[in-house]
Design a protein around this motif. Structure first.
Motif, mmCIF file in Angstrom:
data_model
loop_
_atom_site.group_PDB
_atom_site.id
_atom_site.type_symbol
_atom_site.label_atom_id
_atom_site.label_comp_id
_atom_site.label_asym_id
_atom_site.label_seq_id
_atom_site.Cartn_x
_atom_site.Cartn_y
_atom_site.Cartn_z
ATOM 1 N N SER A 362 0.967 -1.068 -0.025
ATOM 2 C CA SER A 362 -0.003 0.135 0.017
ATOM 3 C C SER A 362 0.660 1.202 0.130
ATOM 4 C CB SER A 362 -1.035 0.062 1.035
ATOM 5 O OG SER A 362 -0.190 -0.029 2.245
ATOM 6 N N PHE A 363 0.256 2.397 -0.502
ATOM 7 C CA PHE A 363 0.944 3.604 -0.419
ATOM 8 C C PHE A 363 -0.196 4.636 -0.364
ATOM 9 C CE2 PHE A 363 0.798 2.123 -4.770
ATOM 10 C CZ PHE A 363 0.258 3.217 -5.262
ATOM 11 N N THR A 364 0.105 6.073 -0.187
ATOM 12 C CA THR A 364 -1.037 7.151 0.118
ATOM 13 C C THR A 364 -0.642 7.895 -1.228
ATOM 14 O OG1 THR A 364 -1.013 6.702 2.311
ATOM 15 C CG2 THR A 364 -1.710 8.812 1.552
ATOM 16 N N LEU A 365 -1.604 8.575 -1.721
ATOM 17 C CA LEU A 365 -1.711 9.672 -2.683
ATOM 18 C C LEU A 365 -2.161 10.743 -2.012
ATOM 19 C CD1 LEU A 365 -1.452 10.822 -5.717
ATOM 20 C CD2 LEU A 365 -3.845 10.185 -5.847
ATOM 21 N N LEU A 366 -1.246 11.949 -2.074
ATOM 22 C CA LEU A 366 -1.798 13.386 -1.436
ATOM 23 C C LEU A 366 -2.097 14.333 -2.544
ATOM 24 C CD1 LEU A 366 -1.898 14.760 1.020
ATOM 25 C CD2 LEU A 366 0.300 15.238 0.899
ATOM 26 N N CYS A 367 -3.358 14.704 -2.511
ATOM 27 C CA CYS A 367 -3.534 15.360 -3.814
ATOM 28 C C CYS A 367 -3.486 16.893 -3.357
ATOM 29 C CB CYS A 367 -5.161 15.243 -4.136
ATOM 30 S SG CYS A 367 -5.289 13.742 -4.890
ATOM 31 N N LYS A 368 -3.201 17.760 -4.183
ATOM 32 C CA LYS A 368 -2.790 19.098 -3.831
ATOM 33 C C LYS A 368 -3.330 20.009 -5.037
ATOM 34 C CE LYS A 368 1.282 18.327 -1.143
ATOM 35 N NZ LYS A 368 2.810 18.860 -0.881
ATOM 36 N N ASP A 369 -3.601 21.223 -4.795
ATOM 37 C CA ASP A 369 -3.902 22.057 -5.731
ATOM 38 C C ASP A 369 -2.889 22.832 -6.490
ATOM 39 O OD1 ASP A 369 -3.067 24.138 -3.932
ATOM 40 O OD2 ASP A 369 -4.936 25.155 -3.661
ATOM 41 N N GLY A 406 -8.715 14.559 1.139
ATOM 42 C CA GLY A 406 -7.575 14.870 0.177
ATOM 43 C C GLY A 406 -6.393 13.616 0.160
ATOM 44 N N THR A 407 -6.465 12.874 0.753
ATOM 45 C CA THR A 407 -5.562 11.675 0.582
ATOM 46 C C THR A 407 -6.460 10.492 0.252
ATOM 47 O OG1 THR A 407 -5.958 11.004 2.951
ATOM 48 C CG2 THR A 407 -4.186 12.592 2.547
#
Length: 523
Positions: A362-369, A406-407
């Motif tokens: 597993s891993f995490t996607l961190l969304c940003k603007d 957002g993650t």
């Protein structure tokens, strides 16, 4: 109200013939029809004679008569002639008489000495009832009681239908039957008191309930009014925020529009002048003006501008997001203008580039603007693909969990070892670091041996026990020992020789690993 009681007498009269023996059977033996009392809603067994055969409520008759006497005798008629209004009452016969019948009553020899009382003098009396006559023999008064039939009878009844029944005067049996009724009454009175207390408690509870309902209704009303006021205030803030966003975006668009219009005008002027010069000017005129034209065109070509609008229409209302408190009330609903920028999104996690077969990575996607700020909300369109390098037609199914902040938690389980390519896209665009490769190793292999200090100690001094470190001892010992040849000088695994107790075993089971190692494991 007593069941089976009526105000009017029933039964056969002397002129209607004598009743059959069936009519004298105890009431419980007769065929009965149940009716409901209109007052207490209790079931009453209707006798064979119908409503007229119901027991007369003589107390009620007495009360009716008393009420009539208190009204100056209005409505009462003479018991003898049944025609004229009553004026007097014979206390001996218990009969109400008119003036004419009263005089006749005095003239008769048998009733001459009966006591006559004016009706107005009877108003203070509590009982003025008539003698209770036999319904079968109307001329006879009920003075006896039949024990077998459990009913009052007259003299004619005793010598007739009740000849062989045990009968006695009512004055002699009243004590026995009165006592039995009193015993039942004693058992009933506590129920009356308990029911009265229960009704009182119900009334108290009903009153408390009404007060509580009113208090809670007032609380609900106050809360609702406050909540509505808070929501309306929050609504006004959201609408003002939306209007400010509109003004800001429109100003940015108008400024960009003015700049582009000015740049377009400059471009057209330069282009038109140059085209006119090239088409209409002489060679000498072109050469003279070339320097100025070239410098102008170069400056225009170097101008930086964006061919896309500087702002977008990404405005979204999120009714489920918390918006803090307003006047102490928790409110929801925010206006969000952030838009995820795939180029700013990052991947995090220890399993980004490593995994093991048949184990979840597993891993995490961190969304940003675009400004690099965390989106703080979910709902974005995330695409993930995990493809084996050698078997691209057999992708691994990934799982994407939206954390609503957002993650995104992304996991997958590779079935086979090898090199895999992982794609992570937002809005069909790769995020930072995508695509990337992951090396999937074989499932962690446990050690079949023992983690020991030496073979001599772990095997209990067996000479044939061996160790993967290759050490031996004098005297024919095939395994290692402290301070002897080949001993590594620290604890190690007997199966593969590794020094880390939590490491993965590298023993493959080939010729290099002696079979006698398994004996050490058994110990």
């Amino acid at each position: 109200m007593l069941s089976g009681v009526t105000l009017e007498g029933g039964g056969a009269r002397s002129g209607e013939g004598r009743p059959s023996r069936t009519e004298l059977k105890p009431r419980s033996l007769q065929s009965q029809i149940g009716i409901l009392c209109p007052v207490c809603d209790a079931q009453v067994d209707l006798p064979m004679g119908g409503v007229k055969a119901l027991t007369i409520d003589h107390l009620a008759v007495n009360d009716v008569m008393l009420e009539s006497l208190r009204g100056e005798g209005q409505g009462l008629v003479c018991d003898l002639c049944n025609d004229r209004e009553v004026e007097k009452r014979c206390q001996t016969c218990k009969a109400n008489l008119c003036h004419f019948c009263c005089q006749a009553h005095r003239r008769q020899k048998k009733t001459t000495y009966h006591t006559m009382v004016d009706l107005k003098d009877l108003k203070g009396y509590s009982r003025i009832g008539k003698p209770i006559l036999c319904p079968i023999h109307p001329a006879e008064e009920l003075r006896l009681f039949c024990e077998f039939c459990d009913r009052p009878v007259c003299r004619d009844c005793v010598v007739g239908e009740h000849r062989e029944h045990p009968c006695d005067f009512t004055s002699n049996v009243i004590h026995k039957h009165g006592d039995s009724v009193r015993e039942l009454l004693k058992g009933t009175q506590p129920h009356v008191e308990a029911l009265e207390e229960a009704l009182a408690q119900i009334n108290i509870m009903n009153s408390a309930l009404q007060k509580r309902v009113e208090a809670v209704a007032a609380d609900v009303q106050t809360f609702s009014e406050g909540y509505i006021k808070a929501i309306e205030e929050h609504r006004d803030k959201l609408l003002k925020q939306l209007e400010d966003i509109r003004i800001q975006k429109e100003n940015s668009l108008q400024l960009q529009k003015a700049q582009l219009e000015q740049l377009l005008a400059d471009m057209r002027t330069g282009v038109e002048f140059t085209e006119h010069l090239l088409t209409s000017g002489s060679d000498l005129e072109i050469l003279i003006t070339k320097g100025v034209v070239v410098e102008r065109l170069r400056k225009l070509n170097k101008v930086q501008y964006s061919a896309r609008p500087g702002v977008n229409d990404k405005i979204r209302f999120c009714p489920q997001e918390k918006a803090g408190q307003c006047h102490g009330y928790e409110i929801y609903g925010t206006i969000n203008t952030k838009e995820v920028d795939p180029a700013k999104c990052v991947l995090q996690g220890e399993d980004l580039h490593r995994a093991r077969e048949k184990q979840t990575a597993s891993f995490t996607l961190l969304c940003k603007d675009a400004a690099g700020e965390i989106m703080g909300r979910g709902g974005d369109n995330i695409q993930v693909a995990v493809l084996p390098k050698d078997k691209k037609d057999s992708p691994v199914r990934p799982m994407v969990q939206d954390n609503k902040d957002g993650t995104y938690y992304i996991s997958y389980t590779p079935k086979e070892p090898g090199v895999y390519t992982v794609w992570v896209c937002v809005k069909e665009q790769h995020v930072q670091g995508s695509p990337f490769t992951v090396t999937v190793r074989r499932k962690h292999r446990p050690h079949p041996g023992v983690f020991h200090c030496c073979t001599f100690c772990s095997s209990g001094g067996q000479k044939t026990a061996r160790c993967a470190c290759g050490g031996t001892m004098p005297g024919g010992y095939l395994g290692c020992g402290h301070g002897h040849k080949g001993h590594p000088g620290r604890p190690h695994w007997s199966c593969c020789g590794k020094f880390n107790e939590k490491s993965e075993c590298t023993w493959t089971g080939g010729q290099s690993a002696p079979r006698s190692l398994l004996r050490t494991v058994a110990l």
